[in-house]
Structure formats: structure tokens, C-alpha cells
Design a protein around this motif. Structure first.
Motif, mmCIF file in Angstrom:
data_model
loop_
_atom_site.group_PDB
_atom_site.id
_atom_site.type_symbol
_atom_site.label_atom_id
_atom_site.label_comp_id
_atom_site.label_asym_id
_atom_site.label_seq_id
_atom_site.Cartn_x
_atom_site.Cartn_y
_atom_site.Cartn_z
ATOM 1 N N ASN A 1 0.822 -1.205 0.000
ATOM 2 C CA ASN A 1 0.000 0.000 0.000
ATOM 3 C C ASN A 1 0.860 1.260 0.000
ATOM 4 O OD1 ASN A 1 -3.222 -0.208 0.637
ATOM 5 N ND2 ASN A 1 -2.144 -2.072 1.257
ATOM 6 N N LEU A 2 1.955 1.237 0.755
ATOM 7 C CA LEU A 2 2.848 2.380 0.793
ATOM 8 C C LEU A 2 3.445 2.641 -0.585
ATOM 9 C CD1 LEU A 2 4.454 4.596 2.168
ATOM 10 C CD2 LEU A 2 6.082 2.851 2.947
ATOM 11 N N ARG A 3 3.919 1.568 -1.226
ATOM 12 C CA ARG A 3 4.488 1.743 -2.570
ATOM 13 C C ARG A 3 3.465 2.291 -3.543
ATOM 14 N NH1 ARG A 3 5.000 -3.483 -6.051
ATOM 15 N NH2 ARG A 3 2.758 -3.008 -5.990
ATOM 16 N N ASN A 4 2.268 1.686 -3.564
ATOM 17 C CA ASN A 4 1.243 2.117 -4.506
ATOM 18 C C ASN A 4 0.744 3.531 -4.212
ATOM 19 O OD1 ASN A 4 1.525 -0.431 -5.512
ATOM 20 N ND2 ASN A 4 -0.517 -1.152 -4.941
ATOM 21 N N GLN B 1 -8.378 0.502 8.234
ATOM 22 C CA GLN B 1 -8.115 -0.824 8.807
ATOM 23 C C GLN B 1 -6.821 -0.836 9.626
ATOM 24 O OE1 GLN B 1 -8.198 -3.644 5.566
ATOM 25 N NE2 GLN B 1 -10.170 -2.902 4.805
ATOM 26 N N ALA B 2 -6.630 0.189 10.407
ATOM 27 C CA ALA B 2 -5.451 0.249 11.270
ATOM 28 C C ALA B 2 -5.682 -0.595 12.523
ATOM 29 C CB ALA B 2 -5.156 1.688 11.658
ATOM 30 N N GLY B 3 -4.637 -1.307 12.936
ATOM 31 C CA GLY B 3 -4.724 -2.086 14.170
ATOM 32 C C GLY B 3 -5.310 -3.471 14.000
ATOM 33 N N VAL B 4 -5.091 -4.109 12.850
ATOM 34 C CA VAL B 4 -5.551 -5.497 12.667
ATOM 35 C C VAL B 4 -4.751 -6.400 13.599
ATOM 36 C CG1 VAL B 4 -5.740 -7.422 11.051
ATOM 37 C CG2 VAL B 4 -6.233 -5.092 10.279
ATOM 38 N N PRO B 5 -5.404 -7.211 14.426
ATOM 39 C CA PRO B 5 -4.677 -8.059 15.380
ATOM 40 C C PRO B 5 -3.656 -8.964 14.690
ATOM 41 C CG PRO B 5 -7.025 -8.038 15.881
ATOM 42 C CD PRO B 5 -6.859 -7.344 14.561
ATOM 43 N N LYS C 1 4.430 1.912 10.960
ATOM 44 C CA LYS C 1 4.026 3.003 11.843
ATOM 45 C C LYS C 1 3.542 4.199 11.017
ATOM 46 C CE LYS C 1 7.122 1.761 15.652
ATOM 47 N NZ LYS C 1 8.261 2.218 16.497
ATOM 48 N N LEU C 2 2.643 4.941 11.614
ATOM 49 C CA LEU C 2 2.013 6.057 10.910
ATOM 50 C C LEU C 2 3.046 7.056 10.387
ATOM 51 C CD1 LEU C 2 -0.638 7.405 10.078
ATOM 52 C CD2 LEU C 2 -0.680 8.531 12.304
ATOM 53 N N PRO D 1 -1.818 11.839 6.918
ATOM 54 C CA PRO D 1 -3.176 11.318 6.716
ATOM 55 C C PRO D 1 -4.241 12.294 7.204
ATOM 56 C CG PRO D 1 -1.769 9.665 7.737
ATOM 57 C CD PRO D 1 -1.012 10.956 7.776
ATOM 58 N N MET D 2 -5.301 12.412 6.445
ATOM 59 C CA MET D 2 -6.448 13.208 6.862
ATOM 60 C C MET D 2 -7.166 12.531 8.022
ATOM 61 S SD MET D 2 -9.672 14.469 4.511
ATOM 62 C CE MET D 2 -9.841 12.834 3.789
#
Length: 425
Positions: A310-313, A337-341, A347-348, A359-360
Motif C-alpha cells: 500500500n505504501l508503494r502504490n 483498517q489500522a490495528g488489525v490483530p 508506523k504512521l 493522513p487526513m
């Protein structure tokens, strides 16, 4: 200073040139209008205007009471697309009351003042301050429709609607779900007309999310470009709620959806003439038409999850759009979807640094809330209006419509305050 007067022709008589010109006006788009009247002589023609066929798409509400009533209302409610305000005050007092009202108006709200003083100096001061039009009473129903049409349906002006394109950095990141919920929040919070266009013709999910099964949708428009106009597009829209309409994707594979670069341009332009906000639900593809659509959008929102692909894209998308739109604000970023177990996540700060934008919003992983909403064809705000994620969605809606600035009210001179009113170009 506008003071039009039209007389209805008697039965069997030919319509006057003024009436003929009025009949040639295009329909007023899907806008919200609130009128504040001090006399029945002004309130009645405005109410009649709301019943005219050219105003069928507009939502018009008439209040008795002038600027004081408007100020009281807008202290706790958002302002509509258009305010019509009658004032019997003398010019100096009128300007002062508009000064006070401007403190509570959204930047995008247009204002028409109906006064009782045929004063050229007053007219010039109002127009210079950003008031869209000044009309001298008495007025007729045709005056009202004509003034509104002149402001919002000028064929030489740019479309009044703003297009907001949502695209995911990767498939499955929830871009469509977020787009649909933000669109619903905009329509319900601000009572503003919103059109959602699902541009993923093969696999679009808007019809499921809004629990709709329309017989027609965006495919009919894109495959019949010669038929596209506001009337035809209106027939294709599915009404999801009072202020939200959907241009649904067929979500079938009977056709191959290969399009020219400008295949959706006319559809989007027509939708923008019909509604103040058009939400474009973009598929995760990179084609000529998707590139062109994103380039022309007024606002772009990229949704990503905190993972390496996701970061690359997201970086590729954001960097490309910055180059394609050098004179625009960079795309906005939502982390979903932050914090998926048990899932390793970036990191943000580490995610945002290479993108050059913060991020908004960061939306936590809430499978129960999102799953129940999706399975029931409901929006998050309908399932749980008090949930923290719903509050995040609502705040994003405020940011994307520029309404977050209302929280800060600054004192200024009359020119500065009245300048908040959007002047017709």
C-alpha cells in the motif's frame, strides 16, 4: 439591481417575451434553498416558485422572519446552497444585519437579498461584498425562478458541483466503503444533494452498500453518450435517501468495459450541473480514462492500509497526481483498517514520511461495525451514529466540503465578513 415583472397571459393569449424567455430556462439543479421573508407579498411568490417545474430538483423551505431568524437558525445548523433574504431595513441597517449573518455562513453559500429600497449605491455595495443578487420588491414567482436560474444555471459558467474522487492504493482497502459512507454523511449532515457515481462497472459495490437494485445505471449512460443530458441522467439515478442519489454500476460481466480516455467526462460534467457534490467511486485500475478522470477531479482521496504494498502504490499514485495537477492541492490520504490483530503494520509516521503528506484520518479496524453495515445494506451512521468511526467519517465530510473552517469565527469589517458569501463569477 433586479426587479423583473412578468404578467401571466390570459387564456388563449400569446405568452409575453418575458414568459417565453422564462420557459426556455434550464431546470434548477439539485440544490438546497432557504428563504427568510418579512412579508407575505414576498413569501407567496417564493413558495409558488418552489412548485414550478423548473424547481423540481431543488429543495426550498420558506421561513417567516428576516436576518434575525436566519442568524438564530444558522448558529446551530449548516447553511444551504442558497439563502434568499428579505429585508425592509434601510441600507445601513441592512448591511449591518448581513454583516452579522455572514459570521454563520459557509464559504460556498450564495445569497440573494430582496429589499425595498431602489438604491444604486446599496446595490453596488452588496455586489462588491459578494452578494449574488439584489432584487427590489415587489417580486413575482418568475422573478424568483429567473434569479436562481441565473445564478446556478449559467451555460457559460463552470459546473457548480464539486467532484470528489476516491481511489484505493490497493484492492480491498475499503475505498468504496469509505466513499459511500462519506457521501451519505455529506447528504445527511448538510442536507445537500449528493450524487454517487460507481465507476467500477464490473465489480462495483455501491448498489449493495445502499441496498439498491436499479434496472439502469451508469452503463446506459457510458454506452449511449449521444443521449446524455440532465434529463436522461436524472432517469438513471436511483434515490437512496432524501438528498443522495446513485448512478449504479451493473456489476456484471456480460460486457467488456474498455473505454476511451474521455468516456466518463460528459457523464461527470452533467452530474456536476445537477448536484453540488459528485462522489466518484473509482476502481483500482490505471487506464487512460481513470487517469483522465482523476486528473480532472476537484478533490482526490487515496485510501490505504498500513502495509508495504500500500505504501508503494500510494506513493506512486500521489507522486503521479502531483505531477499531473501541479496547481492543485495534493491528494488527501486516509489510513484504513489500522490495528488489525497480529498483523505487522508500518508506523504512521514511517508511512506518511515518504508520501510527503499526513493522513487526513486514521480509521481503526472494526470488522463487526463494517461487516454488519455491509451485510444489511446500511451506512455506518445508520447502524451506530454514536460510534467513534462514524464521528471520523463525519469529520472527513466536514473537511472535504470546507465546513471545518466554520468552527473558527473571526471578527472583521463588513467587507471581510460579507466576503464570505460566494460571489457569482
Amino acid at each position: 439591481m433586479t426587479n423583473l415583472a412578468y404578467d401571466s397571459p390570459a387564456d388563449g393569449e400569446t405568452a409575453t417575451p418575458e414568459i417565453a424567455a422564462l420557459q426556455a430556462l434550464r431546470p434548477v439543479p439539485r440544490i438546497s434553498i432557504q428563504a427568510f421573508c418579512e412579508t407575505e407579498g414576498v413569501a407567496q411568490p417564493i413558495e409558488r416558485a418552489g412548485e414550478d417545474r423548473r424547481m423540481a430538483k431543488a429543495h426550498l423551505k420558506v421561513h417567516m422572519g428576516g436576518a434575525a431568524t436566519a442568524i438564530e437558525l444558522y448558529q446551530s445548523a449548516p447553511t444551504p446552497n442558497l439563502i434568499i433574504l428579505e429585508s425592509r431595513k434601510e441600507p445601513r441597517d441592512m448591511l449591518q444585519s448581513l454583516n452579522e449573518l455572514a459570521e454563520y455562513c459557509d464559504p460556498t453559500t450564495k445569497v440573494v437579498v430582496i429589499g425595498h429600497y431602489n438604491d444604486v449605491g446599496l446595490y453596488r455595495e452588496l455586489i462588491r461584498s459578494g452578494i449574488s443578487e439584489y432584487v427590489v420588491a415587489p417580486i413575482s414567482m418568475a422573478d424568483v425562478v429567473s434569479v436562481i436560474s441565473t445564478i446556478f444555471v449559467d451555460p457559460e459558467s463552470e459546473p457548480i458541483g464539486r467532484s470528489i474522487a476516491f481511489i484505493g492504493a490497493k484492492g480491498g482497502v475499503g475505498s468504496s466503503t469509505i466513499a459511500h459512507n462519506i457521501a451519505w454523511s455529506m447528504s445527511s449532515l448538510f442536507k445537500s444533494e449528493v450524487v454517487v457515481a460507481d465507476l467500477d462497472l464490473a465489480f462495483g459495490t455501491a448498489n449493495i452498500d445502499f441496498d439498491q437494485d436499479p434496472a439502469q445505471g451508469i452503463a446506459e449512460a457510458v454506452f449511449s453518450p449521444e443521449r446524455i443530458d440532465e434529463v436522461y441522467l436524472d432517469r438513471l439515478l436511483a434515490q437512496c435517501s432524501e438528498h443522495l442519489s446513485l448512478l449504479a454500476a451493473p456489476s456484471t460481466l456480460e460486457r467488456v468495459y474498455d473505454f476511451d480516455q474521455d468516456a466518463f467526462a460528459q457523464i461527470i460534467d452533467t452530474a456536476q450541473r445537477s448536484a453540488p457534490i459528485v462522489v466518484l467511486d473509482m476502481p483500482h485500475v490505471w487506464t487512460g480514462w481513470s487517469k483522465a478522470t482523476l486528473t480532472k477531479a476537484d478533490e482526490i482521496v487515496v485510501t490505504a492500509t498500513p502495509e508495504l504494498a500500500n505504501l508503494r502504490n500510494a506513493k506512486n499514485i500521489i507522486d503521479m497526481l502531483k505531477r499531473l495537477r501541479p496547481n492543485d492541492q495534493p491528494p488527501k490520504l486516509i489510513i484504513n483498517q489500522a490495528g488489525v490483530p497480529k498483523r505487522p503494520e508500518i508506523k504512521l509516521a514511517d508511512f506518511a514520511e515518504p508520501l510527503g503528506i499526513s493522513p487526513m484520518a486514521v480509521i481503526p479496524f472494526e470488522p463487526l461495525l463494517f461487516g454488519n453495515a455491509s451485510n444489511n445494506g446500511r451506512m455506518l451512521g445508520e447502524m451506530d451514529a454514536a460510534h467513534p468511526v462514524t464521528a471520523i467519517i463525519n469529520e472527513i465530510a466536514h473537511i472535504l466540503t470546507g465546513r471545518s473552517e466554520i468552527k473558527t469565527k473571526k471578527k472583521a469589517g463588513i467587507g471581510g465578513l460579507l466576503g464570505k458569501f460566494t460571489k457569482k463569477k
